[in-house]
Design an enzyme around this catalytic site. Structure first.
Site, PDB file in Angstrom:
ATOM      1  N   GLU A  53       0.821  -1.203   0.000  1.00  0.00           N
ATOM      2  CA  GLU A  53       0.000   0.000   0.000  1.00  0.00           C
ATOM      3  C   GLU A  53       0.865   1.266   0.000  1.00  0.00           C
ATOM      4  OE1 GLU A  53      -4.216  -0.402   1.495  1.00  0.00           O
ATOM      5  OE2 GLU A  53      -3.336   0.817   3.080  1.00  0.00           O
ATOM      6  N   GLU A  71       2.008   1.679  -3.358  1.00  0.00           N
ATOM      7  CA  GLU A  71       0.944   2.177  -4.222  1.00  0.00           C
ATOM      8  C   GLU A  71       0.751   3.688  -4.017  1.00  0.00           C
ATOM      9  OE1 GLU A  71      -2.844   0.332  -3.462  1.00  0.00           O
ATOM     10  OE2 GLU A  71      -3.789   1.173  -5.261  1.00  0.00           O
ATOM     11  N   CYS A  82      -8.545  -2.245   3.775  1.00  0.00           N
ATOM     12  CA  CYS A  82      -8.541  -3.443   4.621  1.00  0.00           C
ATOM     13  C   CYS A  82      -9.863  -3.712   5.311  1.00  0.00           C
ATOM     14  CB  CYS A  82      -7.416  -3.401   5.643  1.00  0.00           C
ATOM     15  SG  CYS A  82      -6.829  -1.782   5.983  1.00  0.00           S
ATOM     16  N   SER A 108      -7.498   1.730  -2.689  1.00  0.00           N
ATOM     17  CA  SER A 108      -6.311   0.898  -2.906  1.00  0.00           C
ATOM     18  C   SER A 108      -6.710  -0.458  -3.470  1.00  0.00           C
ATOM     19  CB  SER A 108      -5.580   0.704  -1.570  1.00  0.00           C
ATOM     20  OG  SER A 108      -4.641  -0.341  -1.695  1.00  0.00           O
ATOM     21  N   LYS A 152     -15.791  -9.839   7.322  1.00  0.00           N
ATOM     22  CA  LYS A 152     -14.736 -10.710   6.780  1.00  0.00           C
ATOM     23  C   LYS A 152     -15.311 -12.034   6.286  1.00  0.00           C
ATOM     24  CE  LYS A 152     -10.996  -8.222   7.505  1.00  0.00           C
ATOM     25  NZ  LYS A 152     -10.222  -7.716   6.366  1.00  0.00           N
ATOM     26  N   GLU A 206     -16.248 -11.167   2.905  1.00  0.00           N
ATOM     27  CA  GLU A 206     -15.048 -10.945   2.089  1.00  0.00           C
ATOM     28  C   GLU A 206     -14.428 -12.273   1.653  1.00  0.00           C
ATOM     29  OE1 GLU A 206     -11.576  -8.056   3.211  1.00  0.00           O
ATOM     30  OE2 GLU A 206     -10.823 -10.100   3.467  1.00  0.00           O
ATOM     31  N   GLU A 223     -13.329 -12.953  -6.501  1.00  0.00           N
ATOM     32  CA  GLU A 223     -12.106 -12.337  -7.026  1.00  0.00           C
ATOM     33  C   GLU A 223     -10.940 -12.482  -6.056  1.00  0.00           C
ATOM     34  OE1 GLU A 223     -14.924 -10.787  -6.242  1.00  0.00           O
ATOM     35  OE2 GLU A 223     -14.586  -8.867  -5.252  1.00  0.00           O
ATOM     36  N   CYS A 269     -11.037  -2.046  14.210  1.00  0.00           N
ATOM     37  CA  CYS A 269     -11.345  -3.470  14.417  1.00  0.00           C
ATOM     38  C   CYS A 269     -11.526  -3.835  15.890  1.00  0.00           C
ATOM     39  CB  CYS A 269     -10.249  -4.341  13.832  1.00  0.00           C
ATOM     40  SG  CYS A 269      -9.891  -3.934  12.132  1.00  0.00           S
TER      41      CYS A 269
END
Lengths: 571, 659, 151
Positions: free
Chosen positions: A276, A279, A296, A316, A355, A358, A363, A501
């Site tokens: 990141e 990036e 994230c 990102s 999550k 996710e 993908e 989190c």
């Protein structure tokens, strides 16, 4: 202002509510619909107290005035509260023994505290269908007591509005539009409604059975990964004080229930930072889309996909740490050890409900057929698992994570708190640009529980404007700026859950602002205690690049560690 | 006929209005003679007409009784006879029992009111009254004192007939008398002169002081002093303030607001402009039930006309004061009568109340200081500034000033809208004005104040009506519904009826109201059920147990509910228990309904001697519980019977026994 | 009026117009179709769940199509003490539906109203906007059968 509570004199500030005073003075008044930080709705009436006129008023909403005299324990108050509890029970399934919140339920506690010993009122009960269709959050409307906390959380804090009150009076319910299932709505699965729910009407979808089956299958190599925020919270499930650091007990417990290898999501967090930060630098240097939003938090990602799909390019492309860890296990680690990826079962332990969703994104699969992360358990489910297995968690020895995907730095662990990703990325970006570390590693201006933390940092010749945002209603302002082309920011960290989190939808219940604060303090305590505090010093990460990926942003990195997003309809 | 606006179109309208309204028109200035204006005024107030005028009461109750057909018939007959007459619609004069009411004014003769007019009567009325200039005596209700009293002396003055005699019409003075859609008629009868007076002579704070001094209290239920309320908003800080007229009349059994809105909408608008001036509001809303389409369409016209005349909008009557008015249609929720719920509804939300404080006067609509007044309250405001504070305050009792409108209905001869001075006794209203209980039955109780009020038995008939007395007696002013009940009304059933209403109208926000009223209703349902429908011992246990909890639960609901609806939700139970406990006991212990109204407790059988075997009951029975051959006595299967009573209602031979 | 003109009438992202929007949409269709609920949400700039919450809160709104004839039975207090429950039950029995329902052939819908405000002619019902007062079980039986014969 002088007021009297139960005939004792107290000092109160103008504008305070009765409840604010009693909480400060340690006088307990029960609440159900009350949520600190949000305007009180005064809906449940359980907090009624008697004032000198003989009237009952809701302590949560009623402002104090000079000379006020409050009774929190009069006969009228006790009788009213008990009746309210009895009325709630009369319209409740009364299946406590088989309820996910058995032993951890506000209604159950109140019934016990007020000595409810019979079903005084009997009659019709509200009916509603179970909503089990989503991969992350389940609804049981019959258990709902209509306190409205989830609705306010979803609308006011998370700005999603997937659920609201429908119908009227006795037949009121909390439901998505058109009585649909959550999975057809814009629900981002942040699970904050579950955290808000005082009873068992909202809960995570449990995958315990799947996890046990994998563990019990000798053919399957089970690899666990544990997110940073779990280690400062799970202790609460075993009676430890909030903020107790159980970093070593977790791998010890996992080994004892038969998990083959235990890796640390913090490792992948360090890896995320490498990608990141790279990036960010690339975008700055090549004039790419800025600000760069972190990726994230899966709740946040789904939020952009639903509500701001035209801004997805600003997010990102890095997979989340969970996603990267899964990908590395099923590619790098499998290759390294010669294990068949199909025989590897990745068990994620996350503070998060999103999550779970996710992990199922197609993908995010290096094989394009099987998921990289096979199952996601919340902190709560993990605790349940340990209890079933008879693990005496508090007596677990301190053990370490396994190599090579178990090594981590302080930068990885602070992913667990809002502002942490930003801080970790800046530590490494600074190093990448200037070749040396920041003078002051602790970037305290983006720490804390506020929903928006803004700062700027000088790296080399450039000054970067950054922000850390948590709680989704806080992010709209920033997104609108980007949409209107007048955003001055370079880098914005977004966490769906308020505080990050540590306050995730999968964390131990009940939650409270004090507990969140303790968990946050523990996160930074771990960071401080570690010898390495920057991702670029993680030797295993370095080895991973040297032996497998090349360098951050390489073709292989893009193939395995980056992803893409899609527009989703919002209802 | 020219309107005021047309006459004055060449000059600045607002200036001239002030003059017209205040009768100080200066000849020569405007190029039109004061005589013209005066002639128009008396013509518009229907005191002097040059051709016959027929006025038909076309409020909702008039229409419900067939006023449209009467109107059409008049139109057709007048045309076919070639009579040059004017046909107009007026609002409701309040005497609903005698609708359709038609007034006729022939030049030189008094205005005469005809009752219960049907299309068949139209020809006669035209023939006799318009053509022959004589009254149709058997149809006449009364005449107005606007002509030589010697004319038509056989007809009583309308104000002397029993229904009107004890009334004092100050708010309703125009209802049923003028065409509610004509701003000119309202002006001609002194309309908007209070506004003109206020804007020219009084500061906003003067208006508040005068209103406090007048003793006007909220007519929507609570009875809070109106001027005091305005004062809160006046003193509240805010760049924007709002005034809301609560026209969401939701009490079942109340229709005074509808009648005022349909019959004299300009009066409400005038009251609103004065109130808005007092508190400093520049925007106002009328929140009106969608169930009142006629009221809404009349309000739309009223606002458009008032705006065209410079009475709404910018710089009203050159005073520098701006006020615009919008209509919001309620979507059907009783709870929206509660101020904070109403505000949420206007904001486009579910109409759920929120805790107070903060009060709307400080933080209301869109978070701004907001005053909400009920229709009748606002309709009183012009009266105060026309009559003057002293004269207004002279009407009524020590604590309750002015008049109150009641919607008198139920088991009473003269149903209708009644305006009486505060302090009038219940007996005067029900027996003198209302004509007592019909069909030779006896008065049992009167429900005052809607579901939130209470049922008062005979011993309270001589109570002088004011806010305090009604409260003491166990009822409340409410919005003024007055439903009379005779011995065929079961008070337990009434309580059950109101609890059904409350449970279906509870917003569901707070637990005591949402859950508690449902349990109250269930307890009442168990008490009024027949034996045979109890399935288990638990059921019968719950009957008695429920009765024990009834009062406790009612008091918890009262003490702990969030809003006014919830806090009064248990009143039907509390008040009937207080005065009619014996009826509860009869249901509970003797399992009978003394009024025979609780059908569920009755057993229906057919008396074979009386049954002719016509089969009608069998055909009407919704559950096919009745069997029998044609021309033979029929039989009711008790296992199937649901006690709906259809057989009894339909039997032409009194052959059904229910006991 | 069409749906389109309704949306044109109200500015976008004005949440306070939500109820008026729904009222106008219902005026067009006789009920609130799902697609319009979603579109109203987007138009008013609020979550669909809120629109649905509002649509299910107020008595006026319907989520299913109405019958050709809408019968509204007043259940006000005056009507109640004068026997409106009998009137309702007669209608329910004749049409074979309960209050709030529509006959299968989409000919009749029965609704109850808290109070129509025509207490003087209690008990009262309104069929397609036309008032019928002072009813008895027998007269309403006759009345409804006339309507049924008409079609």
């Amino acid at each position: 202002m002088n007021i009297k509570i139960n005939n004792n004199a107290y000092w109160a500030n103008p504008g305070e509510t009765i409840l604010q005073v009693t909480q400060r003075e340690g006088i307990k008044i029960p609440t159900l619909c009350y949520m600190s930080d949000l305007t009180p709705t005064g809906a449940c009436r359980i907090c009624v107290v008697e004032i000198e006129t003989g009237q009952l008023v809701p302590a949560c909403a009623f402002p104090v005035y000079n000379g006020m005299e409050v009774q929190t324990n009069s006969k009228k108050v006790r009788r009213s509260r008990k009746s309210i509890i009895e009325l709630l029970i009369a319209n409740h399934p009364q299946d406590c023994l088989v309820c996910v919140r058995n032993g951890n339920c506000d209604l159950q506690d109140l019934a016990a505290e007020y000595g409810v010993r019979s079903y005084r009122y009997v009659g019709e009960k509200r009916s509603g269908k179970l909503d089990l269709a989503s991969p992350a959050v389940e609804r049981d409307p019959e258990k709902c007591i209509l306190c409205g906390r989830c609705v306010r959380m979803c609308h006011e804090v998370q700005n999603v509005g997937a659920i609201d009150f429908v119908n009227r009076g006795f037949y009121s319910q909390v439901s998505p539009a058109m009585d649909r299932s959550l999975n057809t709505t814009a629900c981002v699965y942040c699970g904050q409604c579950v955290v808000a729910c005082p009873v068992g009407a909202l809960r995570e979808k449990s995958y315990l059975k799947v996890a046990w089956e994998a563990i019990n299958d000798p053919e399957i190599h089970v690899i666990a990964q544990v997110a940073p925020a779990v280690r400062v919270a799970i202790g609460e499930e075993f009676g430890l004080p909030p903020g107790t650091i159980t970093i070593g007990k977790i791998p010890a417990a996992l080994r004892r229930i038969g998990v083959n290898e235990i890796f640390d999501t913090n490792f992948a967090a360090d890896l995320t930072i490498m990608e990141e930060a790279n990036e960010l630098i690339e975008r700055i240097q090549s004039g790419g889309k800025l600000p760069l939003f972190t990726s994230c938090s899966p709740g946040w990602i789904k939020y952009v996909e639903h509500f701001y799909p035209e801004l997805l390019e600003y997010v990102s492309t890095c997979k989340s740490p969970q996603g990267m860890q899964g990908a590395m296990i099923k590619s790098y680690y499998a290759k390294k050890t010669g294990l068949d990826p199909k025989k590897i079962f990745v068990l994620s332990i996350m503070p998060c409900t999103a999550k779970k969703f996710e992990a199922g994104r197609p993908e995010l699969s290096v094989s394009h057929t099987d998921p990289d992360v096979d199952v996601v358990l919340s902190t709560r489910e993990f605790a349940r698992m340990l209890k079933i297995a008879g693990i005496d968690f508090n007596r677990m020895p301190e053990e370490g994570f396994d190599d090579p995907l178990g090594e981590s730095t302080g930068a990885g662990v602070i992913f667990g708190a809002s502002g942490g990703v930003l801080e970790a990325a800046l530590r490494t970006a600074h190093y990448m640009i200037t070749g040396k570390d920041m003078d002051q590693i602790d970037f305290t201006s983006v720490r804390g529980l506020q929903g928006v933390k803004e700062s700027s940092i000088k790296i080399g010749n450039a000054t970067l404007k950054v922000a850390a945002v948590s709680g989704l209603h806080n992010i709209d302002r920033f997104l609108e700026e980007v949409r209107n082309g007048n955003s001055e920011y370079h880098f914005i960290e977004v966490m769906a859950c308020p505080g990050g989190c540590i306050n995730g939808g999968g964390q131990p219940l009940p939650s409270s602002p004090e507990k969140i604060k303790k968990r946050m303090e523990a996160i930074y305590e771990i960071d401080r205690s570690l010898p390495k505090r920057c991702s670029h010093y993680n030797d295993s990460v370095k080895a991973l690049y040297d032996n497998f990926l090349g360098k951050p942003g390489s073709k292989k990195s893009h193939e395995l560690l980056h992803t893409h997003y899609m527009k989703r309809e919002s209802i | 006929m020219q309107t005021f606006q047309e006459i004055l179109s060449q000059k600045s309208i607002s200036d001239k209005f002030v003059e017209i309204i205040n009768d100080r028109f200066d000849a020569g200035k405007a190029g039109i003679s004061p005589d013209m204006i005066r002639a128009l005024k008396s013509r518009l107030s229907l005191e002097a007409v040059e051709r016959p005028v027929v006025m038909i009461g076309m409020g909702t109750c008039g229409l419900a009784n067939g006023a449209q057909a009467v109107y059409d018939k008049f139109e057709e007959e007048l045309k076919s006879r070639g009579i040059d007459a004017e046909l107009t619609r007026v609002g409701c004069v309040g005497y609903c029992a005698e609708e359709v009411i038609v007034d006729v004014k022939v030049p030189g003769f008094p205005r005469i009111s005809y009752k219960r007019v049907t299309p068949e009567n139209v020809g006669t009325i035209i023939e006799r009254t318009i053509n022959s200039k004589e009254p149709v005596i058997q149809k006449a209700l009364g005449k107005y004192p606007d002509a030589d009293p010697a004319l038509w002396s056989e007809i009583p003055l309308i104000h002397d007939i029993p229904f009107f005699k004890s009334q004092k019409k100050i708010v309703l003075e125009n209802c049923g008398v003028i065409d509610p859609e004509s701003i000119d008629q309202y002006l001609a009868r002194g309309g908007y002169s209070a506004l003109s007076n206020v804007l020219r002579n009084k500061t906003p704070y003067d208006v508040i002081k005068d209103t406090i001094a007048s003793g006007l209290r909220g007519r929507g239920g609570g009875g809070f002093p109106t001027g005091k309320k305005w004062e809160f908003a006046y003193k509240a800080q805010g760049d924007q303030k709002y005034l809301i007229c609560n026209a969401d009349e939701g009490d079942p059994g109340a229709f005074m607001d509808r009648a005022v809105l349909e019959g004299d909408p300009h009066r409400v608008v005038e009251g609103m402009i004065i109130a808005a001036y007092a508190i400093g509001a520049s925007v106002g809303y009328i929140y009106c039930r969608a169930e009142y389409p006629l009221a809404i369409s009349r309000l739309e016209k009223t606002i458009a006309d008032a705006t065209a005349y410079g009475l709404l909008g910018k710089n009203i009557l050159k005073s520098g004061f701006n006020f615009t008015l919008k209509i919001k249609k309620g979507a059907g929720a009783f709870v929206c009568g509660e101020e904070t719920a109403l505000i949420h509804s206007i904001e486009g939300k579910r109409g759920m109340p929120r805790p107070r404080p903060p009060f709307p006067a400080v933080s209301g609509l869109f978070g701004k200081p907001t005053i909400i007044n009920n229709v009748e309250t606002l309709a009183n405001v012009p009266v105060i500034f026309n009559k003057g504070v002293e004269q207004y305050a002279a009407i009524g009792t020590g604590s309750s000033k002015g008049t109150k409108i009641f919607a008198l209905s139920g088991k009473v001869v003269n149903t209708g809208l009644v305006e009486v001075p505060m302090g009038t006794t219940i007996r005067q209203i029900i027996f003198d004005i209302g004509g007592g209980v019909p069909d030779g039955r006896h008065f049992k109780a009167v429900q005052i104040g809607g579901p939130s009020g209470g049922a008062l038995p005979e011993q309270f008939l001589d109570t002088e009506i004011d806010y305090e007395n009604l409260k003491k007696a166990g009822a409340m002013m409410g919005s003024g519904g007055m439903v009379v009940m005779d011995e065929k009304t079961c008070m337990v059933d009434l309580a059950k009826y109101f609890m059904q209403f409350i449970t279906s109208e509870s917003c569901g926000k707070c637990i005591p109201c949402r859950e508690g009223t449902k349990r109250l209703l269930e307890i009442l349902e168990r008490i009024t059920k027949s034996y045979r429908e109890e399935e288990t011992e638990v059921d019968s246990l719950m009957r008695f147990q429920g009765m024990l909890y009834l009062e406790r639960l009612a008091s918890v609901i009262k003490d702990t509910s969030l809003c006014g609806l919830g806090q009064t939700a248990a009143n039907p139970v509390i008040s009937t228990l207080r005065y009619f406990r014996d009826e509860y006991e009869a249901h509970l212990y003797e399992r009978t309904c003394p009024s025979r109204a609780c059908r569920q407790m009755l057993t229906y059988t057919i008396i074979p001697e009386k049954c002719t075997g016509c089969t009608l009951c069998a055909m009407r029975c919704p559950v096919e519980a009745i069997s029998g051959n044609r021309k033979e006595a029929h039989f009711i299967n008790q296992d199937i019977c649901t006690h709906c009573g259809q057989c009894e209602l339909n039997c032409r031979f009194d052959a059904i026994l229910a006991e | 009026m069409s749906s389109e003109s309704v949306y044109k009438k109200y500015p976008k992202n004005e949440a306070s117009n939500l109820i008026a929007l729904l009222q106008d949409i219902q005026e067009v269709h006789g009920y609130l179709p799902e697609d319009d609920i979603i579109r109203v949400a987007k138009h008013a700039g609020v979550p669909t769940s809120r629109v649905f919450g509002v649509a299910t809160f107020y008595n006026q709104f319907r989520l299913t199509p109405l019958g050709k004839h809408v019968i509204r039975v007043c259940r006000g207090t005056a009507c109640h003490v004068k026997g409106s429950l009998d009137i309702l039950q007669t209608l329910e029995a004749e049409l074979g539906i309960k209050a709030g329902e529509t006959t299968r052939d989409l000919q009749f819908t029965i609704e109850t109203v808290a109070c129509i405000g025509a207490c003087s002619i209690a008990p009262v019902i309104v069929i397609d906007g036309k008032y019928y007062g002072g009813l008895t079980s027998k007269s309403v039986y006759k009345l409804i059968n006339e309507y049924m014969k008409k079609d």
